[in-house]
Design a protein around this motif. Structure first.
Motif, PDB file in Angstrom:
ATOM      1  N   ASP A   1       0.855  -1.186   0.000  1.00  0.00           N
ATOM      2  CA  ASP A   1       0.000   0.000   0.000  1.00  0.00           C
ATOM      3  C   ASP A   1       0.894   1.239   0.000  1.00  0.00           C
ATOM      4  O   ASP A   1       1.625   1.500   0.951  1.00  0.00           O
ATOM      5  CB  ASP A   1      -0.893  -0.017   1.252  1.00  0.00           C
ATOM      6  N   ASP A   2       0.826   2.035  -1.077  1.00  0.00           N
ATOM      7  CA  ASP A   2       1.735   3.172  -1.184  1.00  0.00           C
ATOM      8  C   ASP A   2       1.374   4.327  -0.252  1.00  0.00           C
ATOM      9  O   ASP A   2       2.091   5.332  -0.205  1.00  0.00           O
ATOM     10  CB  ASP A   2       1.837   3.664  -2.633  1.00  0.00           C
ATOM     11  N   ARG A   3       0.286   4.172   0.508  1.00  0.00           N
ATOM     12  CA  ARG A   3       0.029   5.177   1.544  1.00  0.00           C
ATOM     13  C   ARG A   3       1.055   5.079   2.659  1.00  0.00           C
ATOM     14  O   ARG A   3       1.371   6.060   3.328  1.00  0.00           O
ATOM     15  CB  ARG A   3      -1.374   4.979   2.141  1.00  0.00           C
ATOM     16  N   TRP A   4       1.564   3.866   2.863  1.00  0.00           N
ATOM     17  CA  TRP A   4       2.468   3.621   3.986  1.00  0.00           C
ATOM     18  C   TRP A   4       3.831   3.092   3.540  1.00  0.00           C
ATOM     19  O   TRP A   4       4.819   3.258   4.243  1.00  0.00           O
ATOM     20  CB  TRP A   4       1.829   2.627   4.961  1.00  0.00           C
ATOM     21  N   GLY A   5       3.879   2.416   2.417  1.00  0.00           N
ATOM     22  CA  GLY A   5       5.115   1.793   1.992  1.00  0.00           C
ATOM     23  C   GLY A   5       5.541   2.256   0.615  1.00  0.00           C
ATOM     24  O   GLY A   5       5.161   3.332   0.145  1.00  0.00           O
ATOM     25  N   ALA A   6       6.339   1.415  -0.043  1.00  0.00           N
ATOM     26  CA  ALA A   6       6.882   1.767  -1.351  1.00  0.00           C
ATOM     27  C   ALA A   6       5.921   1.434  -2.487  1.00  0.00           C
ATOM     28  O   ALA A   6       6.197   1.750  -3.642  1.00  0.00           O
ATOM     29  CB  ALA A   6       8.206   1.039  -1.570  1.00  0.00           C
ATOM     30  N   GLY A   7       4.811   0.767  -2.172  1.00  0.00           N
ATOM     31  CA  GLY A   7       3.852   0.414  -3.204  1.00  0.00           C
ATOM     32  C   GLY A   7       4.303  -0.730  -4.075  1.00  0.00           C
ATOM     33  O   GLY A   7       3.843  -0.866  -5.211  1.00  0.00           O
ATOM     34  N   LEU A   8       5.196  -1.584  -3.537  1.00  0.00           N
ATOM     35  CA  LEU A   8       5.696  -2.719  -4.300  1.00  0.00           C
ATOM     36  C   LEU A   8       4.825  -3.943  -4.053  1.00  0.00           C
ATOM     37  O   LEU A   8       4.368  -4.176  -2.931  1.00  0.00           O
ATOM     38  CB  LEU A   8       7.141  -3.041  -3.897  1.00  0.00           C
ATOM     39  N   SER A   9       4.618  -4.725  -5.090  1.00  0.00           N
ATOM     40  CA  SER A   9       3.900  -5.983  -4.918  1.00  0.00           C
ATOM     41  C   SER A   9       4.795  -6.986  -4.204  1.00  0.00           C
ATOM     42  O   SER A   9       5.992  -6.744  -3.997  1.00  0.00           O
ATOM     43  CB  SER A   9       3.489  -6.540  -6.287  1.00  0.00           C
ATOM     44  N   VAL A  10       4.224  -8.130  -3.838  1.00  0.00           N
ATOM     45  CA  VAL A  10       5.022  -9.176  -3.183  1.00  0.00           C
ATOM     46  C   VAL A  10       6.157  -9.625  -4.103  1.00  0.00           C
ATOM     47  O   VAL A  10       7.299  -9.800  -3.670  1.00  0.00           O
ATOM     48  CB  VAL A  10       4.136 -10.375  -2.789  1.00  0.00           C
ATOM     49  N   LEU A  11       5.858  -9.783  -5.391  1.00  0.00           N
ATOM     50  CA  LEU A  11       6.891 -10.189  -6.349  1.00  0.00           C
ATOM     51  C   LEU A  11       7.968  -9.123  -6.503  1.00  0.00           C
ATOM     52  O   LEU A  11       9.159  -9.430  -6.588  1.00  0.00           O
ATOM     53  CB  LEU A  11       6.256 -10.495  -7.704  1.00  0.00           C
ATOM     54  N   GLU A  12       7.565  -7.868  -6.533  1.00  0.00           N
ATOM     55  CA  GLU A  12       8.540  -6.791  -6.691  1.00  0.00           C
ATOM     56  C   GLU A  12       9.439  -6.662  -5.472  1.00  0.00           C
ATOM     57  O   GLU A  12      10.625  -6.320  -5.591  1.00  0.00           O
ATOM     58  CB  GLU A  12       7.813  -5.471  -6.955  1.00  0.00           C
ATOM     59  N   TYR A  13       8.892  -6.940  -4.291  1.00  0.00           N
ATOM     60  CA  TYR A  13       9.702  -6.836  -3.072  1.00  0.00           C
ATOM     61  C   TYR A  13      10.600  -8.056  -2.867  1.00  0.00           C
ATOM     62  O   TYR A  13      11.664  -7.952  -2.257  1.00  0.00           O
ATOM     63  CB  TYR A  13       8.794  -6.657  -1.854  1.00  0.00           C
TER      64      TYR A  13
END
Length: 404
Positions: A67-79
């Motif tokens: 959730d880009d409100r709180w984090g980097a907005g990366l999906s599980v795969l992207e992270y």
């Protein structure tokens, strides 16, 4: 299936690899020296705060939250590949990025199930790295691999819940910055099996919360510890319930899905670190007239290690992709599979690296012994391998059952 690295993922990897090379890896010796000087296994060394400040300035903060409100907005795969990179320095890098367990899992469920008031009080300071938290689920007196065995009681008394029970492996509870325990216990022992448990938010300074002891891992006193905690009639407001009564088991499953990908990718990073030092050592040491790198058995270990690491990584990336596309429930078999494969892979590679180092491998002169202790314990954490093997077997057997 498409879980290749996109340009976005490569850009994030480049940024994180630069931070690791320029700041984190050189800080390992500084970190060790400051911890020795502090004389407290749970101290917060100055170098860690310096790394956190630098990570935030580079935008490498809360990368795990989609959730880009709180984090980097990366999906599980992207992270996932970023988690692997942090696994190269598992006792320093994840916390430097505010991406360390159990805070990550607790932040995820607070983001998903917390009320606005709970998020303001607990999620906001956790996201800012101002406080830490622990997760109190496992119990010393029952087989906690079966979550339905939980005996800790959470009983309503007017406008309060009363928590009575004993937990252990509450990772991070001994940190001076730990302010919150997410406690799972039984609210209705007569309900359906998977509706008996609930989760409540218990501030660590609540009367009736007593830390009994720290539990070492293979003799290592990890910073923040793994505490055994007694909840002796601890009272919290009813407003501290996380989600609904009876939803504890479901929340736990939501917490463990992406979290297992994080753990598994960090394990692969640990295996890569062990592989690297093993290969370097093989070139540096001479035995029986030739370098270890020229010894057939060592060459076989190097080849086998590379094959195992690549296989494990592909399976974990596939699982991360499935979580993004079909959700944790749709990927539950794959999640169970990686929980078995990743620790086994890391343990095998680290063990071979220890063997290449000989006596030095079991000392603290190189990181292998500590890496092995961490990998071995993760074959139990989040559920023992045997439980996950059973899950995979049941799914496969159902496919071939008569009449299926």
């Amino acid at each position: 299936m498409d879980f290749g690295f996109t340009q976005k993922m490569e850009e994030w990897r480049d940024r994180l690899l630069a931070f690791m090379e320029e700041r984190v890896m050189p800080a390992e010796e500084v970190y060790a020296a400051e911890m020795r000087e502090a004389g407290d296994p749970h101290a917060d060394p100055p170098v860690l705060d310096e790394l956190k400040t630098e990570a935030r300035s580079r935008g490498l903060w809360n990368l795990f939250l989609p959730d880009d409100r709180w984090g980097a907005g990366l999906s599980v795969l992207e992270y996932a590949p970023l988690a692997e990179i942090t696994g190269r320095s598992p006792h320093l890098a994840p916390e430097a990025l505010n991406c360390s367990a159990p805070d990550t899992g607790n932040m995820e469920i607070l983001a998903m199930f917390g009320t606005p008031e709970q998020q303001e009080r607990w999620l906001a300071p956790l996201l800012a790295g101002e406080i830490r938290s622990c997760f109190s689920m496992t119990e010393p007196d029952v087989a906690s691999s079966d979550a339905t065995n939980i005996r800790c009681r959470i009983e309503r008394d007017g406008d309060e819940y009363v928590i009575t029970g004993r937990k252990w492996w509450s990772t991070g509870a001994l940190s001076p910055r730990c302010r919150l325990s997410v406690v799972m216990g039984v609210t209705d022992p007569e309900a359906d099996t998977y509706r008996r448990q609930s989760m409540v938010l218990v501030p660590m300074d609540t009367p009736g919360v007593r830390i009994v002891r720290n539990v070492p891992v293979f003799g290592y006193e990890e910073r923040g510890g793994h505490a055994e905690i007694a909840f002796e009639g601890a009272r919290v407001p009813v407003a501290n319930l996380l989600g609904d009564e009876g939803s504890g088991f479901a929340i736990a499953q939501e917490r463990l899905g992406p979290g297992r990908v994080h753990h598994c990718m960090r394990l692969i990073g640990m295996a890569e670190r062990a592989f690297e030092v093993m290969a370097q050592r093989a070139h540096e040491r001479v035995s029986f007239g030739k370098p270890l790198a020229a010894q057939g058995v060592v060459q076989e270990w190097i080849a086998e290690a590379r094959i195992r690491i690549e296989q494990a990584r592909l399976l974990v990336l596939k699982t991360a992709w499935m979580i993004d596309t079909v959700g944790p429930k749709g990927a539950r078999v794959e999640i169970a599979a990686i929980k078995v494969v990743a620790p086994r892979t890391a343990m095998w590679v680290i063990d071979r690296a220890i063997q290449v180092f000989g006596g030095a491998g079991v000392t603290d002169d190189v990181p292998l012994a500590r890496l092995y202790a961490a990998a071995r314990s993760l074959a139990i954490a989040d559920g023992p391998d045997e439980v996950h093997m059973r899950s995979v077997a049941r799914r496969e057997l159902r496919r071939f059952a008569p009449g299926a």
